[in-house]
Design an enzyme around this catalytic site. Structure first.
Site, short mmCIF file in Angstrom:
data_model
loop_
_atom_site.label_atom_id
_atom_site.label_comp_id
_atom_site.label_asym_id
_atom_site.label_seq_id
_atom_site.Cartn_x
_atom_site.Cartn_y
_atom_site.Cartn_z
N ALA A 1 2.41 -2.27 4.12
CA ALA A 1 2.21 -1.29 5.19
C ALA A 1 1.62 -2.06 6.36
O ALA A 1 0.78 -2.92 6.17
CB ALA A 1 1.25 -0.21 4.73
N ASN B 1 1.58 3.09 11.24
CA ASN B 1 0.82 3.54 12.43
C ASN B 1 1.10 2.59 13.58
O ASN B 1 1.55 1.46 13.37
CB ASN B 1 -0.69 3.53 12.11
CG ASN B 1 -1.16 2.16 11.65
OD1 ASN B 1 -1.00 1.80 10.49
ND2 ASN B 1 -1.71 1.38 12.58
N HIS C 1 -6.35 -8.41 -2.08
CA HIS C 1 -6.41 -8.83 -0.68
C HIS C 1 -7.63 -9.73 -0.43
O HIS C 1 -8.64 -9.62 -1.12
CB HIS C 1 -6.54 -7.60 0.22
CG HIS C 1 -5.40 -6.63 0.10
ND1 HIS C 1 -5.34 -5.69 -0.91
CD2 HIS C 1 -4.27 -6.48 0.83
CE1 HIS C 1 -4.23 -5.00 -0.78
NE2 HIS C 1 -3.55 -5.45 0.26
N HIS D 1 -3.28 1.38 -4.37
CA HIS D 1 -2.70 0.25 -5.08
C HIS D 1 -2.86 0.47 -6.58
O HIS D 1 -3.93 0.86 -7.02
CB HIS D 1 -3.42 -1.06 -4.72
CG HIS D 1 -3.32 -1.41 -3.28
ND1 HIS D 1 -2.38 -2.25 -2.78
CD2 HIS D 1 -4.04 -0.99 -2.22
CE1 HIS D 1 -2.54 -2.36 -1.47
NE2 HIS D 1 -3.52 -1.60 -1.11
N TYR E 1 -9.65 -9.39 1.97
CA TYR E 1 -10.80 -8.59 2.41
C TYR E 1 -11.59 -8.02 1.24
O TYR E 1 -12.69 -7.52 1.43
CB TYR E 1 -10.37 -7.48 3.38
CG TYR E 1 -9.41 -6.46 2.80
CD1 TYR E 1 -9.83 -5.51 1.88
CD2 TYR E 1 -8.08 -6.46 3.19
CE1 TYR E 1 -8.94 -4.59 1.35
CE2 TYR E 1 -7.19 -5.54 2.68
CZ TYR E 1 -7.62 -4.60 1.75
OH TYR E 1 -6.74 -3.71 1.23
N GLU E 2 -11.05 -8.06 0.04
CA GLU E 2 -11.80 -7.60 -1.14
C GLU E 2 -12.75 -8.69 -1.63
O GLU E 2 -13.53 -8.45 -2.55
CB GLU E 2 -10.84 -7.22 -2.26
CG GLU E 2 -9.98 -6.01 -1.95
CD GLU E 2 -8.87 -5.83 -2.98
OE1 GLU E 2 -9.12 -5.17 -4.00
OE2 GLU E 2 -7.77 -6.37 -2.77
N MET F 1 -2.72 -6.87 6.66
CA MET F 1 -3.79 -7.60 5.95
C MET F 1 -3.31 -8.25 4.65
O MET F 1 -4.11 -8.48 3.75
CB MET F 1 -4.95 -6.63 5.64
CG MET F 1 -5.48 -5.88 6.85
SD MET F 1 -6.75 -4.70 6.37
CE MET F 1 -6.87 -3.68 7.86
N SER F 2 -2.02 -8.54 4.57
CA SER F 2 -1.51 -9.08 3.30
C SER F 2 -0.32 -9.99 3.56
O SER F 2 -0.12 -10.49 4.66
CB SER F 2 -1.11 -7.93 2.36
OG SER F 2 0.05 -7.27 2.86
N HIS G 1 -7.15 4.88 6.72
CA HIS G 1 -6.37 4.50 5.53
C HIS G 1 -5.59 5.70 4.99
O HIS G 1 -4.49 5.54 4.45
CB HIS G 1 -7.29 3.92 4.46
CG HIS G 1 -6.55 3.39 3.26
ND1 HIS G 1 -5.65 2.34 3.35
CD2 HIS G 1 -6.54 3.78 1.96
CE1 HIS G 1 -5.14 2.10 2.14
NE2 HIS G 1 -5.66 2.96 1.29
N SER H 1 0.82 -1.21 0.00
CA SER H 1 0.00 0.00 0.00
C SER H 1 0.85 1.26 0.00
O SER H 1 1.69 1.45 0.88
CB SER H 1 -0.86 0.07 1.27
OG SER H 1 -1.80 -0.95 1.27
N1 HPA Z 1 -3.58 -3.11 10.97
C1 HPA Z 1 -3.74 -3.85 9.86
N2 HPA Z 1 -3.27 -3.50 8.67
C2 HPA Z 1 -2.60 -2.35 8.59
C3 HPA Z 1 -2.40 -1.52 9.70
C4 HPA Z 1 -2.92 -1.93 10.96
O1 HPA Z 1 -2.78 -1.26 12.00
N3 HPA Z 1 -1.69 -0.44 9.27
C5 HPA Z 1 -1.47 -0.64 7.94
N4 HPA Z 1 -2.02 -1.78 7.52
#
Ligand code: HPA
Length: 269
Positions: free
Chosen positions: A105, A227, A75, A53, A77-78, A203-204, A239, A22
């Site tokens: 990320a 983060n 992903h 993306h 989640y999509e 998430m990847s 995001h 990302s």
């Molecule tokens: N959690 C899950 N996926 C992420 C995060 C997070 O805090 N930051 C960036 N991708």
């Protein structure tokens, strides 16, 4: 798809593949003399549906070798099937890539990390219960019950830590915990991840690492901490903050990849 890449690029075999996470997709365009191909043109390639993306594959020379760069991933989640999620990596390994660099990320669970840090992935925890190898095994790709002990190989982790040192970065290493998303984790889930031994949540990456390892490829992983994870972060997660942090880290990330790619494609055992 691999045969299509050979036909379109005129390159018989690629040596390595890089998957850009990302907000990190711009790196693909920075490589000189790359041949860019839209995912939409490649037979079977799934098309990303999330902002931040791209959806472009670049074949570029690195030294006297050749690297494939995938800018944009899909992903779970999509709503994609696992086989779609790993399609790009499987295509690249079929096209010859023996080493795979996965980038993403991620949120920091380890309180030694700060947003903007790059972390070398040393191992992963699959919190989703999903696995790209579920279903009948394709024996052409790899074994039914692959061992994942050395997925993120010691050699590539060592190389990455040397690169981080040369780039004046702290060589953080950590375990990546894969959550399905798309909601960020709850603070309780982050506590659980921490207790289980995760340093990062995201998430990847894990499905691609499993599929590449299944095929016998060496895997390296880099997480960009965008983060602090939920409950550690004093502010709600968004995001936009993830892509902003990725933008800010662009120069550092580019520097690390510019240094690492020649090693990734090299012949050393
Ligand atoms: N959690 C899950 N996926 C992420 C995060 C997070 O805090 N930051 C960036 N991708």
């Amino acid at each position: 798809a691999a045969a299509f890449l050979t036909a379109r690029t005129g390159i018989e075999s690629h040596d390595a593949v890089v998957v850009l996470g990302s907000g990190l997709g711009d790196y693909a365009e920075s490589l000189p003399d790359g041949i860019a191909i839209d995912y939409a043109d490649v037979p079977g390639f799934p098309l990303p549906r999330v902002t931040g993306h791209g959806g472009t594959l670049v074949s570029a020379p690195v030294d006297d070798k050749r690297v494939l760069v995938l800018a944009g991933r899909v992903h779970a989640y999509e709503g994609w099937e696992m086989s779609d999620i790993v399609f790009g990596v499987r295509t690249a390994v079929t096209a010859g890539a023996k080493r795979v660099l996965l980038t993403n990320a991620a949120g920091a669970v380890n309180e030694d990390y700060s947003p903007g840090d790059l972390v070398i992935i040393s191992d992963h925890i699959n919190f989703t219960g999903l696995n790209p190898l579920v279903g009948q095994n394709d024996d052409r790709l790899g074994p039914r019950f692959p061992d994942l002990t050395s997925t993120y190989t010691a050699g590539l982790r060592w190389d990455l830590s040397a690169v981080f040192g040369d780039a004046d970065l702290e060589a953080h290493e950590g375990t990546y915990g894969w959550f399905l998303g798309p909601s960020y984790e709850t603070p309780a889930e982050v506590k659980m991840a921490k207790a289980a031994g995760a340093d990062l949540v995201g998430m990847s990456t894990v499905p691609e690492a499993i599929a590449a390892s299944h095929m016998g490829a060496e895997v390296a992983g880099i997480s960009l901490v965008t983060n602090l994870a939920a409950g550690i972060s004093p502010t709600p997660l968004s995001h936009d903050d993830v892509t902003l942090a990725a933008d800010r880290a662009r120069d550092t990330f580019t520097d690390v990849l510019d240094r690492f790619l020649p090693i990734l494609v090299s012949d050393r055992a």
